[in-house]
Design an enzyme around this catalytic site. Structure first.
Site, mmCIF file in Angstrom:
data_model
loop_
_atom_site.group_PDB
_atom_site.id
_atom_site.type_symbol
_atom_site.label_atom_id
_atom_site.label_comp_id
_atom_site.label_asym_id
_atom_site.label_seq_id
_atom_site.Cartn_x
_atom_site.Cartn_y
_atom_site.Cartn_z
ATOM 1 N N GLU A 50 1.564 -1.002 -0.244
ATOM 2 C CA GLU A 50 -0.011 -0.127 -0.067
ATOM 3 C C GLU A 50 0.866 1.568 -0.133
ATOM 4 O O GLU A 50 0.075 2.396 -0.569
ATOM 5 C CB GLU A 50 -1.604 0.299 1.268
ATOM 6 C CG GLU A 50 -2.527 -0.914 0.594
ATOM 7 C CD GLU A 50 -2.132 -2.166 1.585
ATOM 8 O OE1 GLU A 50 -1.086 -2.650 2.270
ATOM 9 O OE2 GLU A 50 -2.802 -3.189 1.557
ATOM 10 N N PHE A 112 -12.074 -6.502 13.973
ATOM 11 C CA PHE A 112 -10.615 -7.107 13.065
ATOM 12 C C PHE A 112 -10.325 -6.072 12.100
ATOM 13 O O PHE A 112 -10.884 -5.925 11.485
ATOM 14 C CB PHE A 112 -11.464 -8.599 12.218
ATOM 15 C CG PHE A 112 -10.505 -8.943 11.852
ATOM 16 C CD1 PHE A 112 -9.136 -9.572 12.385
ATOM 17 C CD2 PHE A 112 -10.732 -9.423 10.160
ATOM 18 C CE1 PHE A 112 -8.094 -10.345 11.002
ATOM 19 C CE2 PHE A 112 -9.374 -9.813 9.390
ATOM 20 C CZ PHE A 112 -8.241 -9.972 9.625
ATOM 21 N N GLN A 113 -8.890 -5.572 12.143
ATOM 22 C CA GLN A 113 -8.205 -4.799 11.183
ATOM 23 C C GLN A 113 -8.881 -3.105 11.291
ATOM 24 O O GLN A 113 -9.356 -2.408 10.750
ATOM 25 C CB GLN A 113 -8.812 -5.574 9.699
ATOM 26 C CG GLN A 113 -7.955 -6.418 9.506
ATOM 27 C CD GLN A 113 -7.145 -6.806 8.361
ATOM 28 O OE1 GLN A 113 -8.568 -6.909 7.322
ATOM 29 N NE2 GLN A 113 -6.446 -7.329 7.787
ATOM 30 N N LYS A 162 -17.482 -0.543 6.259
ATOM 31 C CA LYS A 162 -17.866 -1.137 4.919
ATOM 32 C C LYS A 162 -19.128 -0.580 4.780
ATOM 33 O O LYS A 162 -20.010 -1.561 3.828
ATOM 34 C CB LYS A 162 -17.461 -2.876 5.386
ATOM 35 C CG LYS A 162 -17.776 -3.425 4.554
ATOM 36 C CD LYS A 162 -17.175 -5.039 4.919
ATOM 37 C CE LYS A 162 -18.165 -6.170 3.834
ATOM 38 N NZ LYS A 162 -17.014 -7.056 4.411
ATOM 39 N N MET A 478 24.412 8.886 1.869
ATOM 40 C CA MET A 478 24.533 9.906 2.187
ATOM 41 C C MET A 478 24.507 9.689 4.059
ATOM 42 O O MET A 478 25.096 10.778 5.011
ATOM 43 C CB MET A 478 22.462 10.236 2.583
ATOM 44 C CG MET A 478 22.701 11.934 2.601
ATOM 45 S SD MET A 478 24.237 12.669 2.546
ATOM 46 C CE MET A 478 22.711 13.705 0.746
HETATM 47 C C1 LIG Z 1 18.887 14.065 1.582
HETATM 48 C C2 LIG Z 1 18.092 16.067 0.927
HETATM 49 C C3 LIG Z 1 18.592 17.425 0.612
HETATM 50 C C4 LIG Z 1 17.886 18.337 1.043
HETATM 51 N N1 LIG Z 1 18.844 19.072 0.770
HETATM 52 C C5 LIG Z 1 18.268 20.208 -0.183
HETATM 53 C C6 LIG Z 1 18.555 21.054 -0.650
HETATM 54 O O1 LIG Z 1 20.071 21.582 -0.698
HETATM 55 N N2 LIG Z 1 18.375 22.124 -1.185
HETATM 56 C C7 LIG Z 1 16.753 22.601 -1.399
HETATM 57 O O2 LIG Z 1 16.516 23.746 -1.695
HETATM 58 N N3 LIG Z 1 15.970 21.814 -0.607
HETATM 59 C C8 LIG Z 1 16.966 20.387 -0.080
HETATM 60 N N4 LIG Z 1 16.388 19.724 0.064
HETATM 61 C C9 LIG Z 1 14.760 19.516 0.300
HETATM 62 C C10 LIG Z 1 13.912 20.670 1.383
HETATM 63 O O3 LIG Z 1 14.243 19.510 3.145
HETATM 64 C C11 LIG Z 1 12.716 20.928 1.206
HETATM 65 O O4 LIG Z 1 11.937 20.232 0.968
HETATM 66 C C12 LIG Z 1 12.843 21.990 0.084
HETATM 67 O O5 LIG Z 1 13.663 23.031 0.368
HETATM 68 C C13 LIG Z 1 10.920 22.959 -0.239
HETATM 69 O O6 LIG Z 1 10.999 23.215 -1.147
HETATM 70 P P1 LIG Z 1 10.477 24.729 -1.263
HETATM 71 O O7 LIG Z 1 10.592 25.867 -0.300
HETATM 72 O O8 LIG Z 1 10.386 25.124 -2.736
HETATM 73 O O9 LIG Z 1 8.929 24.409 -0.674
HETATM 74 P P2 LIG Z 1 7.755 23.377 -0.733
HETATM 75 O O10 LIG Z 1 7.747 22.275 0.245
HETATM 76 O O11 LIG Z 1 7.666 22.923 -1.938
HETATM 77 O O12 LIG Z 1 6.667 24.180 -0.883
HETATM 78 C C14 LIG Z 1 5.406 25.239 -1.333
HETATM 79 C C15 LIG Z 1 5.234 25.886 -1.074
HETATM 80 O O13 LIG Z 1 4.359 26.953 -1.702
HETATM 81 C C16 LIG Z 1 3.233 26.827 -1.519
HETATM 82 N N5 LIG Z 1 2.534 27.378 -2.171
HETATM 83 C C17 LIG Z 1 1.644 26.211 -2.733
HETATM 84 N N6 LIG Z 1 0.708 26.108 -3.642
HETATM 85 C C18 LIG Z 1 1.048 27.135 -4.140
HETATM 86 C C19 LIG Z 1 0.277 28.382 -4.812
HETATM 87 N N7 LIG Z 1 -0.737 27.461 -5.364
HETATM 88 N N8 LIG Z 1 0.708 29.347 -4.813
HETATM 89 C C20 LIG Z 1 1.144 29.948 -4.125
HETATM 90 N N9 LIG Z 1 1.894 29.536 -2.747
HETATM 91 C C21 LIG Z 1 2.175 28.328 -3.158
HETATM 92 C C22 LIG Z 1 3.020 26.181 -0.218
HETATM 93 O O14 LIG Z 1 2.377 26.858 1.087
HETATM 94 C C23 LIG Z 1 4.777 26.281 0.233
HETATM 95 O O15 LIG Z 1 4.751 27.268 1.614
HETATM 96 C C24 LIG Z 1 16.361 18.228 0.557
HETATM 97 C C25 LIG Z 1 15.915 16.921 0.577
HETATM 98 C C26 LIG Z 1 16.919 15.754 1.012
HETATM 99 C C27 LIG Z 1 15.847 14.721 1.568
HETATM 100 C C1 LIG Z 2 12.723 5.413 4.973
HETATM 101 C C2 LIG Z 2 14.107 6.390 5.608
HETATM 102 N N1 LIG Z 2 14.738 5.679 6.219
HETATM 103 C C3 LIG Z 2 15.404 5.856 6.602
HETATM 104 C C4 LIG Z 2 16.134 7.237 6.108
HETATM 105 C C5 LIG Z 2 17.292 7.692 6.440
HETATM 106 N N2 LIG Z 2 18.202 8.149 5.317
HETATM 107 C C6 LIG Z 2 18.721 8.935 4.711
HETATM 108 S S1 LIG Z 2 19.603 8.636 2.828
HETATM 109 C C7 LIG Z 2 20.156 7.158 3.333
HETATM 110 C C8 LIG Z 2 20.857 6.637 2.846
HETATM 111 C C9 LIG Z 2 20.185 6.088 1.244
HETATM 112 O O1 LIG Z 2 20.807 5.013 0.853
HETATM 113 P P1 LIG Z 2 21.573 4.968 -0.580
HETATM 114 O O2 LIG Z 2 19.695 4.670 -1.138
HETATM 115 O O3 LIG Z 2 22.028 3.485 -0.877
HETATM 116 O O4 LIG Z 2 21.359 6.309 -1.315
HETATM 117 P P2 LIG Z 2 22.676 7.042 -1.492
HETATM 118 O O5 LIG Z 2 22.277 7.795 -0.402
HETATM 119 O O6 LIG Z 2 23.886 5.897 -0.881
HETATM 120 O O7 LIG Z 2 23.071 7.479 -2.940
HETATM 121 C C10 LIG Z 2 19.434 6.767 4.944
HETATM 122 C C11 LIG Z 2 19.260 6.093 5.265
HETATM 123 C C12 LIG Z 2 15.533 7.672 5.301
HETATM 124 N N3 LIG Z 2 15.933 9.029 4.207
HETATM 125 N N4 LIG Z 2 14.446 7.222 4.375
#
Ligand SMILES: Cc1cc2nc3c(=O)[nH]c(=O)nc-3n(C[C@H](O)[C@H](O)[C@H](O)COP(=O)(O)OP(=O)(O)OC[C@H]3O[C@@H](n4cnc5c(N)ncnc54)[C@H](O)[C@@H]3O)c2cc1C
Ligand SMILES: Cc1ncc(C[n+]2csc(CCOP(=O)(O)OP(=O)(O)O)c2C)c(N)n1
Ligand SMILES: [Mg+2]
Lengths: 570, 163
Positions: A50, A112-113, A162, A478
C-alpha cells in the site's frame, strides 16, 4: 438514481475524471472493489504494497496537474499507506486516499483490522473524513477533491465503513461545494503588490528564490516571463527545479545545503529577495540566525499564510496564488515606466559571475571508476534533457538534482520534505502511466530501491517501461557521508551488505537487467536502455565510486556562506 | 506573553482533536481550552489560553485558521475584552470553619450550592486572578477538590466574533 455507497464512490471518481486508482483490496473495501470491477472508466493499478500505491498516486499527481487517487483497506492497509500520505503532505501534493473501515457499529470495539485511521492520519493530511452515512458520500467526495486541489494542495483521506459502502441511497453528484470555513485567498493584496514591485525595481542586489509553489501553481511561464523582464538572478529549491529553465544564464542552480556557491552567496548578500512559493526550509537557508545577520528586504508570495514569517521575518508578505500574483506583478511592471537600475544590476551580475567562476559543480571524473555525477550527466545527454526523472533519498538524489538540468516543471519528482526512501520506483510508475509517451527514469540507490523493490512486479503486470538507474555505492551513502564528516569515520550500520544481483533480480521479475562496472560502458548501457529496450523496464545497476561525497555542502547549523565546496576544503 | 484566542469551529466530531492535536504536535502551550456549541448548533466556540512570543502566537493563529473546520479565529486579548472562569470547590466544613468559609465566600461573591453536615460546594465565577485568590484565602487543609472550567472570553463593545 439509487446506488450503493461503493457505486457512489466510483461514480464520484468518474465525475472527477479520475483515470487511475492505485490500490490494494481487502475485507473492508470489497464492495468498493466490486463496484470498480463493474465499470471501465476508472482503471485500477494493483500494487504490491500500500505504501507504493500512495506513492504512485502521488507521482501521478506530481507529473500532471491532476489529483492522485489511492485506495486501501482498513487496519494494515491504512497503516501501510501512512508513509505515503505523510510524504505527499510534506510536499503539498493533491491526493485523495480512500480507506475502508470496519462497519459503523463495530467502530471502537477493537474489531478485526480496526485502527483509528482518521486519528492516525490527522497530523499528516490536509483534512480527513469518516463517512458515517451513505447519504454523505457524494458531498464528502466532492469536498475531498476540492480541498486536495485548491489553496495549498495536500492529501485528503476519506474513511468509509464497510456497511456504509453497502447501503443504498439516491445519488446525485453536487455541482459545487461551499464550505464557510474554507476560502483560500488567490488574489494578492493590491497594496502589498505595489509595494513589492516598487521594492523589486529599486533593488541593487536583487535575487529571486522560488520553490515548489511555482510548480504546484503551474506558473513556470509567469515566473520565466517576470525573471526575464527584470533580468535578475534566480534560484529554484529542490522542490522548485524546472520552475525556471536551468539552462538559462540567469539561473544560478539550487540553493541550500547542497546548492551552488553562487546561489547561496546571492541569496545571502541580496538586498531584496523575492521568495515565491518557497518556505525558507532549514535545508535552504541554513542557520536562520546567520541568514538574518545580513540586512535585506524580503518579499514573500505564498498561498499559505502560515508559511510566511515562520522561519524568517518577511517585510512584504503577499498571500495569494503564485500565478495570479506573478501575472499582476508583470502587468504592473509592463504598464509602468520604472525599470531596474542598469548600473546597479550590472555590478551585481559582475559579483554573481565571480561567484559562478568558482565552478563549484566541477567534479573529478575518472576512467577507472564510475562517478555518479557522470552517470547523471550521461542520462541527461541520452534523454536530451527531456525525461521525467524520479529519485529516492540520499546522495544519488542530490546528484540527480545537481546534474540533470531541468528546463521544464513536473519533470523532477522527489520527496523533499519528508525525505522518504522508497518513493523512486512508485513515482516513476505513476509518472509513466500519466505520461506514457515520455521517457521516465528513476535515479536511485541500492538501499532506497529495496524499500519498494516488490513493485518490479507491478511494473511487469502493467507494462511500465521505466528505466531504473541504480547508483550502487554499497553504502547508505548519505549516512556514510555524515559519519565520515561528523562522526569520526565510524561507519555505524551504513554498509549495505549481502546485496542481491540487481540485474538478475530484475530478470527474475521479467525485466531487463544490466550491470555496468566501467565508465566507458555507461553511455552505451543508457542508450541501450532507451532505444533497444525502449518498451521494457531496464534495471541499470551502476557500480559507482563508494567514497564519493556530495558537494558543495553547508553543514547543519552553519550559514549559507560557510560552504564546503569540495573534499579539499575539509 | 499570555494570549486568549477565541475561535468558531464547525461542530463536527473530531474537531476538538484537530485543535488539541495541533497544539501538541507543534509544541504550543495550552493553559486552558474550553469548548461548547454556540446559539447556532452547527458551530462551537472555543477559548484557548496560551503563552508564547509574538512569533509563536502569530503562527498559532495562522495554523488554527488553516484547519479546514475552523471558521474564524481572533486573539481577543489584543484589545479590551472580558474573561470569566467558573470554579466549583468542595471544602470540608465542620465546626467553626462553616462560618469562616461562608464569610469568605460572601466576600468573593461566591455561592454555596451544596451543603452536607461535613462539606460545602462553593461556586465562584470571575477572572483567573479572582479564582486563585479565593483558593489562597481558604485553608488548604480544608479543600477536598476543585474543578475549574477554563477561561471563557469575549471582546468588549463592538468587537463581535460571528460569521
Ligand atoms: C537529503 C536531502 C537534502 C536536501 N537538500 C536540499 C538542498 O540542498 N536545497 C534545497 O532547496 N532543498 C533541499 N532538500 C529539500 C528540503 O528538505 C525541502 O523539501 C525543500 O527545500 C522545500 O522546498 P520549497 O521551499 O520549495 O517548499 P515546498 O515544500 O515545495 O512548499 C511549497 C510552498 O509553496 C506554497 N504554495 C503551494 N501552492 C501554491 C500556490 N498555488 N501559490 C502560492 N504558493 C503556493 C506552499 O504553501 C509552500 O509554502 C533536501 C531534502 C533531502 C531529503
Ligand atoms: C525511510 C527512510 N529511512 C531512513 C532514511 C535515512 N536515510 C537518508 S539517506 C539514507 C541512505 C540511502 O542510501 P541509498 O539509497 O543507497 O542512497 P545513497 O545515499 O547511497 O546514494 C538513509 C538511510 C530515510 N531518508 N528514509
Ligand atoms: Mg547507496
Amino acid at each position: 438514481m439509487v446506488l450503493s455507497g461503493a457505486e457512489i464512490v466510483i461514480r464520484c471518481l468518474q465525475e472527477e475524471k479520475v483515470e487511475y486508482v492505485f490500490g490494494y483490496p481487502g475485507g473492508a473495501v470489497l464492495f468498493l472493489y466490486d463496484a470498480l470491477f463493474q465499470q471501465e472508466k476508472v482503471r485500477h493499478v494493483l500494487v504490491r504494497h500500500e505504501q507504493a500505491a500512495v506513492h504512485a498516486a502521488d507521482g501521478f499527481a506530481r507529473s500532471t496537474e491532476k489529483v492522485g487517487v489511492a485506495m486501501v483497506t482498513s487496519g494494515p492497509g491504512a497503516t501501510n499507506a501512512v508513509t505515503g500520505i505523510a510524504t505527499a503532505y510534506c510536499d503539498s501534493i493533491p491526493m485523495v486516499i480512500i480507506s475502508g473501515q470496519v462497519p459503523v457499529a463495530a467502530i471502537g470495539q477493537d474489531a478485526f483490522q480496526e485502527v483509528d485511521t482518521v486519528g492516525i492520519t490527522r497530523p499528516c493530511v490536509k483534512h480527513n473524513f469518516l463517512v458515517r452515512d451513505v447519504r454523505d458520500i457524494a458531498t464528502t467526495m466532492k469536498k475531498a477533491f476540492h480541498l486536495a486541489r485548491t489553496g495549498r494542495p495536500g492529501p485528503v483521506l476519506v474513511d468509509i465503513p464497510k456497511d456504509v459502502s453497502m447501503q443504498r441511497c439516491e445519488y446525485e453528484y453536487p455541482k459545487e461545494v461551499s464550505m464557510r470555513s474554507y476560502n483560500p485567498v488567490t488574489k494578492g493584496h493590491s497594496g502589498q503588490l505595489k509595494k513589492a514591485v516598487q521594492l523589486l525595481l529599486e533593488a541593487k542586489r536583487p535575487m529571486i528564490y522560488t520553490g515548489g509553489g511555482v510548480v504546484l501553481a503551474n506558473a513556470a511561464e509567469q515566473l520565466t516571463k517576470l525573471t526575464r523582464l527584470l533580468g535578475y538572478p534566480i534560484t529554484n529549491t529542490l522542490m522548485g527545479l524546472g520552475g525556471y529553465p536551468s539552462s538559462d544564464r540567469q539561473f544560478l542552480g539550487m540553493p541550500g545545503m547542497h546548492g551552488t556557491f553562487e546561489a547561496n552567496m546571492a541569496m545571502h548578500y541580496s538586498d531584496v529577495l523575492l521568495a515565491v512559493g518557497a518556505r525558507f526550509d532549514d535545508r535552504v537557508i541554513g542557520n536562520p540566525a546567520h541568514f538574518a545577520e545580513e540586512p535585506r528586504k524580503i518579499i514573500h508570495v505564498d498561498i499559505d499564510p502560515s508559511s510566511i514569517s515562520k522561519r524568517v521575518r518577511v517585510d512584504v508578505p503577499i498571500v495569494g496564488d503564485v500565478k495570479d500574483v506573478l501575472d499582476e506583478m508583470i502587468r504592473q511592471i509592463e504598464s509602468g515606466e520604472a525599470r531596474p537600475n542598469p548600473d546597479a544590476l550590472a555590478s551585481w551580475w559582475k559579483q554573481v559571475e565571480q561567484w559562478r567562476e568558482r565552478k563549484c559543480m566541477v567534479y573529478k571524473n575518472s576512467d577507472e571508476i564510475i562517478k555518479p555525477q557522470f552517470v547523471v550527466q550521461k542520462l541527461w545527454e541520452v534523454t536530451g534533457g527531456d525525461a521525467i526523472i524520479t529519485s529516492d533519498v540520499g546522495q544519488h538524489q542530490m546528484w540527480a538534482a545537481q546534474y540533470y538540468g531541468f528546463d521544464k516543471p513536473r519533470r523532477w519528482l522527489n520527496s523533499g520534505g519528508l525525505g522518504t526512501m522508497g518513493v523512486g520506483m512508485p513515482y516513476a510508475m505513476g509518472a509513466k502511466l500519466a505520461n506514457p509517451d515520455m521517457p521516465v527514469a528513476c535515479v536511485t540507490g541500492e538501499a532506497s530501491i529495496q524499500m519498494n523493490i516488490q513493485e518490479l512486479s507491478t511494473c511487469k503486470q502493467f507494462r511500465l517501461p521505466i528505466k531504473i538507474c541504480n547508483l550502487n555505492n554499497r553504502y547508505l551513502g548519505m549516512v556514510r557521508q555524515w559519519q565520515e564528516l561528523f562522526h569520526g569515520g565510524r561507519y555505524s550500520e551504513s554498509y549495505m551488505d549481502s546485496l542481491p544481483d540487481f540485474a538478475k533480480l530484475a530478470e527474475a521479475y521479467g525485466h531487463v537487467g544490466i550491470r555496468v562496472d566501467r565508465p566507458g560502458d555507461v553511455e552505451g548501457a543508457l542508450r541501450e536502455a532507451f532505444t533497444t529496450y525502449k518498451n521494457e523496464l531496464v534495471f541499470l545497476d551502476f557500480q559507482i565510486d563508494q567514497t564519493e561525497n556530495v558537494y558543495p555542502m553547508v553543514q547543519g547549523g552553519k550559514g549559507l556562506t560557510e560552504m564546503i565546496l569540495s573534499a579539499e576544503d575539509l | 506573553m499570555r494570549h486568549v484566542i477565541s475561535l468558531l469551529i464547525e461542530n463536527e466530531s473530531g474537531a476538538l482533536s484537530r485543535v488539541s492535536g495541533l497544539f501538541s504536535a507543534r509544541g504550543y502551550n495550552i493553559e486552558s481550552l474550553t469548548v461548547a456549541p454556540t446559539e447556532d448548533f452547527s458551530m462551537s466556540r472555543m477559548t484557548i489560553v496560551t503563552t508564547g512570543s509574538d512569533e509563536i502566537i502569530e503562527q498559532i493563529t495562522k495554523q488554527l485558521n488553516k484547519l479546514v473546520e475552523v471558521v474564524k479565529v481572533v486573539d481577543i486579548s489584543e484589545a479590551a475584552h472580558l474573561e470569566r472562569e467558573l470554579m466549583l470547590v468542595k471544602v470540608r466544613a465542620t465546626g467553626k470553619d462553616r462560618e469562616e468559609i461562608k464569610r469568605t465566600a460572601d466576600i468573593f461573591r461566591a455561592r454555596i450550592i451544596d451543603v452536607t453536615d461535613a462539606s460545602y460546594v462553593v461556586e465562584l465565577t470571575g477572572n483567573q486572578g479572582k479564582l486563585d485568590a479565593f483558593i489562597g484565602a481558604i485553608d488548604p487543609a480544608l479543600i477536598l477538590e476543585t474543578v475549574r472550567s477554563g477561561v471563557c472570553g469575549i471582546g468588549r463593545g463592538d468587537r463581535v466574533l460571528k460569521v
